[in-house]
Enzyme design. Structure first.
Site, PDB file in Angstrom:
ATOM      1  CG  LEU A   1       6.641  -0.658  31.869  1.00 33.52           C
ATOM      2  CD1 LEU A   1       5.403   0.039  32.201  1.00 33.52           C
ATOM      3  CD2 LEU A   1       6.306  -0.889  30.266  1.00 33.52           C
TER       4      LEU A   1
ATOM      5  CG  HIS B   1      -1.001 -15.680  16.369  1.00 36.99           C
ATOM      6  ND1 HIS B   1      -1.878 -14.847  17.234  1.00 36.99           N
ATOM      7  CD2 HIS B   1      -1.420 -16.876  16.101  1.00 36.99           C
ATOM      8  CE1 HIS B   1      -2.993 -15.684  17.340  1.00 36.99           C
ATOM      9  NE2 HIS B   1      -2.827 -16.946  16.668  1.00 36.99           N
TER      10      HIS B   1
ATOM     11  CG  ASP C   1      -9.750 -10.623  20.729  1.00 34.70           C
ATOM     12  OD1 ASP C   1      -9.108 -11.602  20.129  1.00 34.70           O
ATOM     13  OD2 ASP C   1     -10.930 -10.851  21.106  1.00 34.70           O
TER      14      ASP C   1
HETATM   15  C1  FPP Z   1      -5.843 -12.982  20.326  1.00 35.25           C
HETATM   16  O1  FPP Z   1      -6.157 -13.158  18.780  1.00 35.25           O
HETATM   17  C2  FPP Z   1      -4.428 -13.120  20.598  1.00 35.25           C
HETATM   18  C3  FPP Z   1      -3.964 -14.178  21.235  1.00 35.25           C
HETATM   19  C4  FPP Z   1      -4.622 -15.390  21.573  1.00 35.25           C
HETATM   20  C5  FPP Z   1      -2.306 -14.325  21.641  1.00 35.25           C
HETATM   21  C6  FPP Z   1      -1.891 -12.897  21.821  1.00 35.25           C
HETATM   22  C7  FPP Z   1      -0.602 -13.307  21.384  1.00 35.25           C
HETATM   23  C8  FPP Z   1       0.437 -12.228  20.811  1.00 35.25           C
HETATM   24  C9  FPP Z   1      -0.129 -10.962  20.677  1.00 35.25           C
HETATM   25  C10 FPP Z   1       1.655 -12.576  20.338  1.00 35.25           C
HETATM   26  C11 FPP Z   1       2.663 -13.092  21.243  1.00 35.25           C
HETATM   27  C12 FPP Z   1       2.980 -12.383  22.593  1.00 35.25           C
HETATM   28  C13 FPP Z   1       3.960 -12.041  23.233  1.00 35.25           C
HETATM   29  C14 FPP Z   1       4.117 -11.558  24.548  1.00 35.25           C
HETATM   30  C15 FPP Z   1       5.320 -12.405  22.322  1.00 35.25           C
HETATM   31  P1  FPP Z   1      -6.924 -14.104  18.219  1.00 35.25           P
HETATM   32  O2  FPP Z   1      -6.206 -15.160  17.677  1.00 35.25           O
HETATM   33  O3  FPP Z   1      -7.841 -14.554  19.070  1.00 35.25           O
HETATM   34  O4  FPP Z   1      -7.699 -13.143  17.154  1.00 35.25           O
HETATM   35  P2  FPP Z   1      -9.149 -13.580  16.587  1.00 35.25           P
HETATM   36  O5  FPP Z   1     -10.020 -13.463  17.727  1.00 35.25           O
HETATM   37  O6  FPP Z   1      -9.401 -12.393  15.791  1.00 35.25           O
HETATM   38  O7  FPP Z   1      -9.196 -14.885  15.873  1.00 35.25           O
END
Ligand code: FPP
Length: 246
Positions: free
Chosen positions: A136, A42, A25
Protein backbone atom coordinates in the site's frame (compact mmCIF):
# COMPACT_ATOMS: atom_id res chain seq x y z
CA UNK A 1 -9.12 8.44 -20.44
CA UNK A 2 -6.79 5.95 -18.80
CA UNK A 3 -6.56 2.29 -19.87
CA UNK A 4 -7.99 1.37 -16.45
CA UNK A 5 -10.99 3.62 -16.96
CA UNK A 6 -11.63 2.02 -20.36
CA UNK A 7 -11.32 -1.48 -18.81
CA UNK A 8 -13.83 -0.50 -16.11
CA UNK A 9 -16.38 0.65 -18.68
CA UNK A 10 -15.85 -2.38 -20.91
CA UNK A 11 -16.15 -4.93 -18.11
CA UNK A 12 -19.40 -3.31 -16.93
CA UNK A 13 -18.49 -4.08 -13.32
CA UNK A 14 -16.45 -1.69 -11.24
CA UNK A 15 -13.35 -3.18 -9.72
CA UNK A 16 -12.06 -2.34 -6.25
CA UNK A 17 -10.79 1.23 -6.19
CA UNK A 18 -7.07 1.49 -6.66
CA UNK A 19 -6.82 4.85 -4.92
CA UNK A 20 -8.98 6.11 -2.05
CA UNK A 21 -8.47 9.62 -0.68
CA UNK A 22 -9.94 10.82 2.60
CA UNK A 23 -10.70 14.29 3.96
CA UNK A 24 -10.46 13.54 7.67
CA UNK A 25 -12.93 15.94 9.24
CA UNK A 26 -14.72 16.27 12.57
CA UNK A 27 -12.03 15.94 15.25
CA UNK A 28 -13.19 19.18 16.89
CA UNK A 29 -16.88 18.22 16.85
CA UNK A 30 -16.02 14.78 18.22
CA UNK A 31 -14.16 16.48 21.07
CA UNK A 32 -17.08 18.82 21.83
CA UNK A 33 -19.55 15.92 21.70
CA UNK A 34 -17.44 13.92 24.14
CA UNK A 35 -16.64 16.85 26.44
CA UNK A 36 -12.87 16.68 25.88
CA UNK A 37 -10.27 19.12 24.50
CA UNK A 38 -9.76 19.64 20.75
CA UNK A 39 -6.27 18.33 21.33
CA UNK A 40 -7.71 15.01 22.55
CA UNK A 41 -9.99 15.00 19.48
CA UNK A 42 -6.96 15.25 17.20
CA UNK A 43 -5.21 12.46 19.15
CA UNK A 44 -8.22 10.20 18.63
CA UNK A 45 -8.10 11.28 14.99
CA UNK A 46 -4.53 10.07 14.73
CA UNK A 47 -5.67 6.66 16.06
CA UNK A 48 -8.28 6.49 13.32
CA UNK A 49 -5.48 6.79 10.74
CA UNK A 50 -4.47 3.24 11.74
CA UNK A 51 -8.06 2.07 11.12
CA UNK A 52 -8.04 3.62 7.65
CA UNK A 53 -4.74 1.92 6.79
CA UNK A 54 -6.07 -1.45 7.96
CA UNK A 55 -9.27 -0.90 6.00
CA UNK A 56 -7.28 -0.06 2.86
CA UNK A 57 -5.05 -3.13 3.22
CA UNK A 58 -8.03 -5.43 3.88
CA UNK A 59 -9.87 -4.09 0.84
CA UNK A 60 -6.87 -4.45 -1.48
CA UNK A 61 -6.55 -0.71 -2.14
CA UNK A 62 -3.12 0.28 -3.50
CA UNK A 63 -3.05 4.00 -2.64
CA UNK A 64 -4.53 5.75 0.37
CA UNK A 65 -4.25 9.53 0.54
CA UNK A 66 -5.06 11.32 3.80
CA UNK A 67 -5.58 15.07 4.06
CA UNK A 68 -3.76 15.68 7.34
CA UNK A 69 -3.00 19.41 7.21
CA UNK A 70 -4.07 21.93 4.59
CA UNK A 71 -2.21 25.08 3.62
CA UNK A 72 -5.17 26.95 5.21
CA UNK A 73 -4.74 25.05 8.50
CA UNK A 74 -1.70 27.26 9.25
CA UNK A 75 -4.28 29.96 10.09
CA UNK A 76 -5.60 28.00 13.09
CA UNK A 77 -4.60 29.21 16.57
CA UNK A 78 -0.86 28.65 17.17
CA UNK A 79 -1.46 26.15 20.01
CA UNK A 80 -3.63 23.98 17.74
CA UNK A 81 -1.05 24.11 14.92
CA UNK A 82 1.59 23.15 17.44
CA UNK A 83 -0.59 20.27 18.72
CA UNK A 84 -1.07 18.94 15.19
CA UNK A 85 2.65 19.20 14.41
CA UNK A 86 3.41 17.40 17.68
CA UNK A 87 1.05 14.60 16.71
CA UNK A 88 2.69 14.35 13.36
CA UNK A 89 6.14 14.09 14.95
CA UNK A 90 4.86 11.32 17.21
CA UNK A 91 3.25 9.56 14.29
CA UNK A 92 6.39 9.68 12.16
CA UNK A 93 8.49 8.46 15.07
CA UNK A 94 6.23 5.64 16.23
CA UNK A 95 4.43 4.38 13.16
CA UNK A 96 7.21 4.00 10.63
CA UNK A 97 8.25 0.64 12.02
CA UNK A 98 4.71 -0.70 11.81
CA UNK A 99 4.28 0.70 8.30
CA UNK A 100 7.52 -0.99 7.26
CA UNK A 101 6.42 -4.34 8.70
CA UNK A 102 3.08 -4.08 6.91
CA UNK A 103 4.68 -3.34 3.55
CA UNK A 104 3.41 0.25 3.43
CA UNK A 105 5.31 2.87 1.47
CA UNK A 106 4.99 6.42 2.81
CA UNK A 107 4.91 9.47 0.61
CA UNK A 108 4.24 13.01 1.75
CA UNK A 109 2.82 15.67 -0.60
CA UNK A 110 2.53 19.41 0.00
CA UNK A 111 4.74 22.43 0.63
CA UNK A 112 7.60 20.97 2.66
CA UNK A 113 9.32 24.32 2.99
CA UNK A 114 6.62 25.46 5.39
CA UNK A 115 7.45 22.59 7.79
CA UNK A 116 10.08 22.73 10.50
CA UNK A 117 13.51 21.20 9.82
CA UNK A 118 13.08 18.24 12.18
CA UNK A 119 9.74 17.24 10.61
CA UNK A 120 11.23 17.51 7.11
CA UNK A 121 14.10 15.25 8.22
CA UNK A 122 11.70 12.72 9.77
CA UNK A 123 9.65 12.65 6.58
CA UNK A 124 12.74 12.04 4.45
CA UNK A 125 13.88 9.23 6.74
CA UNK A 126 10.43 7.62 6.76
CA UNK A 127 10.09 7.87 2.98
CA UNK A 128 13.52 6.39 2.54
CA UNK A 129 12.94 3.53 4.98
CA UNK A 130 9.69 2.50 3.32
CA UNK A 131 10.54 3.20 -0.33
CA UNK A 132 10.79 -0.46 -1.36
CA UNK A 133 7.39 -1.45 0.07
CA UNK A 134 4.60 -2.15 -2.34
CA UNK A 135 1.51 -3.44 -0.53
CA UNK A 136 0.00 0.00 0.00
CA UNK A 137 1.24 3.52 -0.68
CA UNK A 138 0.16 5.84 2.11
CA UNK A 139 0.16 9.42 0.86
CA UNK A 140 -0.06 12.06 3.56
CA UNK A 141 -1.08 15.51 2.35
CA UNK A 142 0.67 17.96 4.62
CA UNK A 143 0.72 21.71 4.25
CA UNK A 144 -1.13 20.84 1.07
CA UNK A 145 -3.34 23.06 -1.07
CA UNK A 146 -4.49 22.02 -4.49
CA UNK A 147 -4.53 25.49 -6.08
CA UNK A 148 -1.03 26.05 -4.79
CA UNK A 149 -0.03 22.70 -6.32
CA UNK A 150 -1.53 23.69 -9.67
CA UNK A 151 0.19 27.11 -9.61
CA UNK A 152 3.50 25.34 -8.96
CA UNK A 153 2.88 22.96 -11.84
CA UNK A 154 2.06 25.89 -14.17
CA UNK A 155 5.35 27.54 -13.18
CA UNK A 156 7.31 24.33 -13.87
CA UNK A 157 5.68 23.93 -17.27
CA UNK A 158 6.20 27.62 -18.13
CA UNK A 159 9.85 27.29 -17.16
CA UNK A 160 10.28 24.30 -19.45
CA UNK A 161 8.90 26.37 -22.35
CA UNK A 162 11.20 29.30 -21.49
CA UNK A 163 14.24 27.04 -21.46
CA UNK A 164 13.19 25.42 -24.74
CA UNK A 165 12.70 21.96 -23.24
CA UNK A 166 9.27 21.90 -24.84
CA UNK A 167 7.15 24.13 -27.06
CA UNK A 168 3.75 25.60 -26.26
CA UNK A 169 2.12 23.10 -28.62
CA UNK A 170 3.46 20.08 -26.78
CA UNK A 171 1.89 21.08 -23.44
CA UNK A 172 -0.80 18.57 -22.60
CA UNK A 173 -2.47 17.02 -19.53
CA UNK A 174 0.55 14.79 -19.00
CA UNK A 175 2.89 17.81 -18.79
CA UNK A 176 0.76 19.20 -15.98
CA UNK A 177 0.37 15.81 -14.28
CA UNK A 178 4.12 15.31 -14.27
CA UNK A 179 4.58 18.58 -12.37
CA UNK A 180 2.00 17.97 -9.63
CA UNK A 181 2.98 16.80 -6.12
CA UNK A 182 1.06 13.59 -6.94
CA UNK A 183 3.23 12.78 -9.94
CA UNK A 184 3.14 9.02 -10.61
CA UNK A 185 0.15 8.40 -8.32
CA UNK A 186 -3.04 7.36 -10.13
CA UNK A 187 -6.05 9.67 -9.78
CA UNK A 188 -8.29 8.88 -6.80
CA UNK A 189 -11.23 6.62 -7.67
CA UNK A 190 -13.06 7.46 -4.47
CA UNK A 191 -12.89 10.52 -2.21
CA UNK A 192 -14.42 10.15 1.24
CA UNK A 193 -15.15 13.09 3.53
CA UNK A 194 -16.22 12.46 7.09
CA UNK A 195 -18.35 14.58 9.47
CA UNK A 196 -21.19 15.32 7.06
CA UNK A 197 -19.52 18.27 5.32
CA UNK A 198 -19.80 18.16 1.54
CA UNK A 199 -16.87 20.13 0.11
CA UNK A 200 -13.47 19.47 -1.42
CA UNK A 201 -11.69 22.21 0.54
CA UNK A 202 -8.82 22.67 -1.92
CA UNK A 203 -8.01 18.93 -2.00
CA UNK A 204 -6.88 17.16 -5.21
CA UNK A 205 -8.89 19.48 -7.49
CA UNK A 206 -7.11 18.38 -10.67
CA UNK A 207 -6.90 14.72 -9.68
CA UNK A 208 -10.58 14.46 -8.68
CA UNK A 209 -11.84 14.97 -12.25
CA UNK A 210 -13.54 11.53 -12.40
CA UNK A 211 -13.58 10.54 -8.73
CA UNK A 212 -16.65 9.21 -6.99
CA UNK A 213 -17.54 11.01 -3.76
CA UNK A 214 -18.80 9.62 -0.51
CA UNK A 215 -19.87 11.89 2.34
CA UNK A 216 -20.42 10.14 5.64
CA UNK A 217 -21.77 11.66 8.87
CA UNK A 218 -19.19 9.65 10.87
CA UNK A 219 -16.83 12.00 12.73
CA UNK A 220 -13.20 11.19 11.87
CA UNK A 221 -12.18 9.86 15.34
CA UNK A 222 -15.03 7.32 15.07
CA UNK A 223 -13.88 6.10 11.64
CA UNK A 224 -13.01 2.38 11.63
CA UNK A 225 -11.80 -0.22 9.14
CA UNK A 226 -15.47 -1.27 8.97
CA UNK A 227 -16.50 2.28 7.91
CA UNK A 228 -13.82 2.00 5.22
CA UNK A 229 -15.17 -1.38 4.03
CA UNK A 230 -18.72 0.03 3.87
CA UNK A 231 -17.49 2.94 1.76
CA UNK A 232 -15.89 0.49 -0.67
CA UNK A 233 -19.13 -1.50 -0.84
CA UNK A 234 -21.03 1.69 -1.72
CA UNK A 235 -18.40 2.54 -4.38
CA UNK A 236 -18.76 -0.92 -5.94
CA UNK A 237 -22.48 -0.35 -6.47
CA UNK A 238 -21.83 2.72 -8.62
CA UNK A 239 -21.76 2.98 -12.38
CA UNK A 240 -18.59 4.73 -13.57
CA UNK A 241 -18.59 5.88 -17.17
CA UNK A 242 -15.89 8.58 -17.22
CA UNK A 243 -18.06 10.70 -19.49
CA UNK A 244 -18.51 7.89 -22.03
CA UNK A 245 -21.86 6.37 -23.04
CA UNK A 246 -22.98 3.12 -21.35
C1 FPP B 1 -10.24 18.09 10.84
O1 FPP B 1 -10.89 18.18 12.06
C2 FPP B 1 -8.94 17.48 10.99
C3 FPP B 1 -7.75 18.11 10.86
C4 FPP B 1 -7.61 19.55 10.55
C5 FPP B 1 -6.48 17.44 11.02
C6 FPP B 1 -6.44 16.00 10.70
C7 FPP B 1 -5.42 15.42 11.57
C8 FPP B 1 -5.48 14.20 12.15
C9 FPP B 1 -6.53 13.23 11.86
C10 FPP B 1 -4.47 13.77 13.15
C11 FPP B 1 -3.06 13.73 12.70
C12 FPP B 1 -2.81 13.00 11.44
C13 FPP B 1 -1.75 12.20 11.23
C14 FPP B 1 -1.49 11.66 9.87
C15 FPP B 1 -0.86 11.82 12.32
P1 FPP B 1 -11.36 19.61 12.54
O2 FPP B 1 -10.45 20.05 13.62
O3 FPP B 1 -11.49 20.55 11.40
O4 FPP B 1 -12.77 19.24 13.14
P2 FPP B 1 -14.05 20.17 13.25
O5 FPP B 1 -14.40 20.62 11.86
O6 FPP B 1 -15.07 19.27 13.85
O7 FPP B 1 -13.66 21.32 14.15
Amino acid sequence: MTAEAIATIESGAPSAPKHVAIIMDGNGRWAAKNGVSRSKGHRKGADAVREAIEGAINCGVSYLTLYAFSSENWNRPPEEVSDLMGLLRMYLKKEVRTLSKEGVKLRVIGQRNALSRDIKDMIETAEDRTKNNSRLTLVIALSYGSRDEIVNAVKTVAQSVLTGEQSLDTIDEMSVERSLFTHGIPDPDLIIRTSGEQRLSNFLLWQAAYAEFLFTPVLWPDFTSQTFAEAIEDYLSRDRRFGARP
